[in-house]
Design an enzyme around this catalytic site. Sequence first.
Site, PDB file in Angstrom:
ATOM      1  N   VAL A 172      40.459 -25.776  -4.998  1.00 24.25           N
ATOM      2  CA  VAL A 172      41.564 -24.643  -4.817  1.00 24.25           C
ATOM      3  C   VAL A 172      42.843 -25.594  -4.869  1.00 24.25           C
ATOM      4  O   VAL A 172      42.926 -26.248  -4.044  1.00 24.25           O
ATOM      5  CB  VAL A 172      41.477 -23.825  -3.859  1.00 24.25           C
ATOM      6  CG1 VAL A 172      42.718 -23.015  -3.811  1.00 24.25           C
ATOM      7  CG2 VAL A 172      40.238 -22.793  -3.805  1.00 24.25           C
ATOM      8  N   CYS A 173      43.620 -25.280  -5.830  1.00 26.42           N
ATOM      9  CA  CYS A 173      44.756 -26.229  -5.874  1.00 26.42           C
ATOM     10  C   CYS A 173      45.873 -25.853  -4.836  1.00 26.42           C
ATOM     11  O   CYS A 173      46.380 -24.730  -4.641  1.00 26.42           O
ATOM     12  CB  CYS A 173      45.739 -25.820  -7.225  1.00 26.42           C
ATOM     13  SG  CYS A 173      47.342 -26.572  -7.178  1.00 26.42           S
ATOM     14  N   VAL A 174      46.413 -26.869  -3.865  1.00 25.15           N
ATOM     15  CA  VAL A 174      47.258 -26.479  -2.630  1.00 25.15           C
ATOM     16  C   VAL A 174      48.351 -25.889  -3.060  1.00 25.15           C
ATOM     17  O   VAL A 174      49.087 -25.077  -2.440  1.00 25.15           O
ATOM     18  CB  VAL A 174      47.359 -27.996  -2.027  1.00 25.15           C
ATOM     19  CG1 VAL A 174      48.265 -29.090  -2.780  1.00 25.15           C
ATOM     20  CG2 VAL A 174      47.982 -27.649  -0.575  1.00 25.15           C
ATOM     21  N   ALA A 226      47.965 -22.421  -3.981  1.00 27.93           N
ATOM     22  CA  ALA A 226      47.268 -21.805  -2.815  1.00 27.93           C
ATOM     23  C   ALA A 226      48.528 -21.418  -1.829  1.00 27.93           C
ATOM     24  O   ALA A 226      48.317 -20.453  -1.262  1.00 27.93           O
ATOM     25  CB  ALA A 226      46.251 -22.488  -2.198  1.00 27.93           C
TER      26      ALA A 226
END
Lengths: 136, 136, 101, 101, 130, 130
Positions: free
Chosen positions: F77-79, F82
């Site tokens: 999941v892309c930080v 996110a």
Amino acid sequence: MSEEIKNFLYLNRRAPYGTIYAWESLEVVLIGAAFDQKVSLAFVDDGVFQIAKGQDTSGIGMKNFSPTYAALGDYDVHQLFVEKESLEERGLTVDDLMHLTWEDEDEDWAEKDSIQVVSRLELAEIIAAQDVVFSF
Amino acid sequence: MSEEIKNFLYLNRRAPYGTIYAWESLEVVLIGAAFDQKVSLAFVDDGVFQIAKGQDTSGIGMKNFSPTYAALGDYDVHQLFVEKESLEERGLTVDDLMHLTWEDEDEDWAEKDSIQVVSRLELAEIIAAQDVVFSF
Amino acid sequence: MNALHTVNKSPFEKRSFDSCMGHILEGSAVLLYEDGVYAAMKGTAMEGKVKSAQGVRFYVLGPDLKARGVSEERVIDGVEIVDYAGFVDLAAELDKVVAWV
Amino acid sequence: MNALHTVNKSPFEKRSFDSCMGHILEGSAVLLYEDGVYAAMKGTAMEGKVKSAQGVRFYVLGPDLKARGVSEERVIDGVEIVDYAGFVDLAAELDKVVAWV
Amino acid sequence: MKFAIQINEGPYQHQASDSAYQFTKAALEKGHEVFRVFFYHDGVGNGTRLTTPPQDDRHIVNRWAELAEQHNLDMVVCVAAAQRRGLVDDGEAERNQKDATNLHPKFRISGLGQLIEAAVQSERLVVFGD
Amino acid sequence: MKFAIQINEGPYQHQASDSAYQFTKAALEKGHEVFRVFFYHDGVGNGTRLTTPPQDDRHIVNRWAELAEQHNLDMVVCVAAAQRRGLVDDGEAERNQKDATNLHPKFRISGLGQLIEAAVQSERLVVFGD
């Protein structure tokens, strides 16, 4: 990591601000610039609006990310293809776009235009020549 | 709560499954049926695909919610306007749609068609006559 | 009853502007906002559509125009530029709001 | 290099199908899935566009067709119906995948 | 005049929540009443207290919360849409055995009837979506 | 063959995550390798452990988690995406002073470099979006 150098194309087809795709796509380009790949960006359909000049988001309370395109040259990202037909359909010319440049190390840091206006057919050929196409 | 009865129109313009709007719109219609308002649904543009017959979602692992449209009559929701031009552009006729009916209490529970095919102009007039238009 | 029709998507990308135009009656108003403001630009296929709508008032949200770098001179003649307060006024003035999302 | 172009939006709602069609070269393939499967229906404005694309193979995802109640007889002649495994095969066979999201 | 606001999209991905916020703020500043802001579909994502947007960007959730604080706004997140997308308050966490919650305290989770009621009670429903 | 999968939309609202799941499952069943599934934009919402979809509907998050379990899938999941949308793991909660987390344990939060790396290392990048 593999030593292979790939041709990466970022295919930008969305207008800015109405959705976040344009901005979060640009974030990938910036991060991706640290990797040793050959990178180019294509602006097609409403994507051409991303690099329209004179953007001012003060009235909508959103961040104006358009200055970031001007920084791409510093990241060694300087192949920006803009589709001629997409401009024309929207009543735009290249003069309506930001003036984006880069400095060519191999020619004593001469300033050069990053934007190249290409026809739809030329863009189809550019797409065909890529190893990886990112869509957002 | 106010005793005023309003004309509610649910404007359905999206295809099913590609996005959830059609299904979550139908959930509002079902809940809204418990309120004493005059309710009708319009199917325009890709919205006409929502009530296409023969839907079978077993291959995509999603819930087939199309049988719910057949239950609308039991909820006293039986004004379903389908735009003629939208059907035609998609190569569809009313025979491609589910046969949706309701039972008219005032006529000894006679079974009647819920779907009325209307022209774009008629639909514009139907929209104009509403108090509230829901868009999803 | 007269409606305020709102369009927030680009007419070059989505069908919603055309669909809105097909369902407006005399006396109603159309507000273009978000990416819908591109429909207010002169010199595109939209200009003829806007000009041929009889008895319909057109508005475009200024803050969204500015954000996208569309100058006021590029806006089709007769399309009035409003701000969010103007959007509220239109929603209150017309009898209902129809969103062509 | 030949690409697999994918279109997942309705050609009646969004521009992506037309945009894809403007950028495909001989030898490439187009896969229609999700709401993109409506572009594979006979008797619409899309049929002519699909048939006039020279040297391009067209595929449509069967599970998405079935979900939407589009029977196989309605699919434009020459458009091949595949399942998810067929989608994977195409992605592997062609040199890259270009998503016209 | 009494307005009801419906928001169909989450924060940041689409401008819907931004436009709805600017509209709501302008309406309140003009002295109109906003009966309810109803968050539906991905719009439920506007009600999480766990966002941390970049420093130089607006904080969409907190902005709504501040507007609600100032004007005593009723901000309702649809329960059915919230369950599909993982928006949870204490009650939902207990009902569905979740080990955490993420709803911002200025929002409340309730049923779709709240949207219908808002449309009945208000003079205008204004929808912001994709 | 080695695939990388990118998902741009959240669960339920768009079919993107469903299609990506069916594609990934089919690819794995054919013996292909899936180097990474990268969740970007609203796609980060696929990684929450707080969803409770209706009983008669698929559970998109758990379905991904089970596929990952079976095939040792790397689901990232892309930080940045996110943070904007409120997807939080223990590290993010501490860093940004959040009082709760919602990331499903089969997913991990990491940077955009993971997407680039996936595109470099894989033979095909397949994007699922709106």
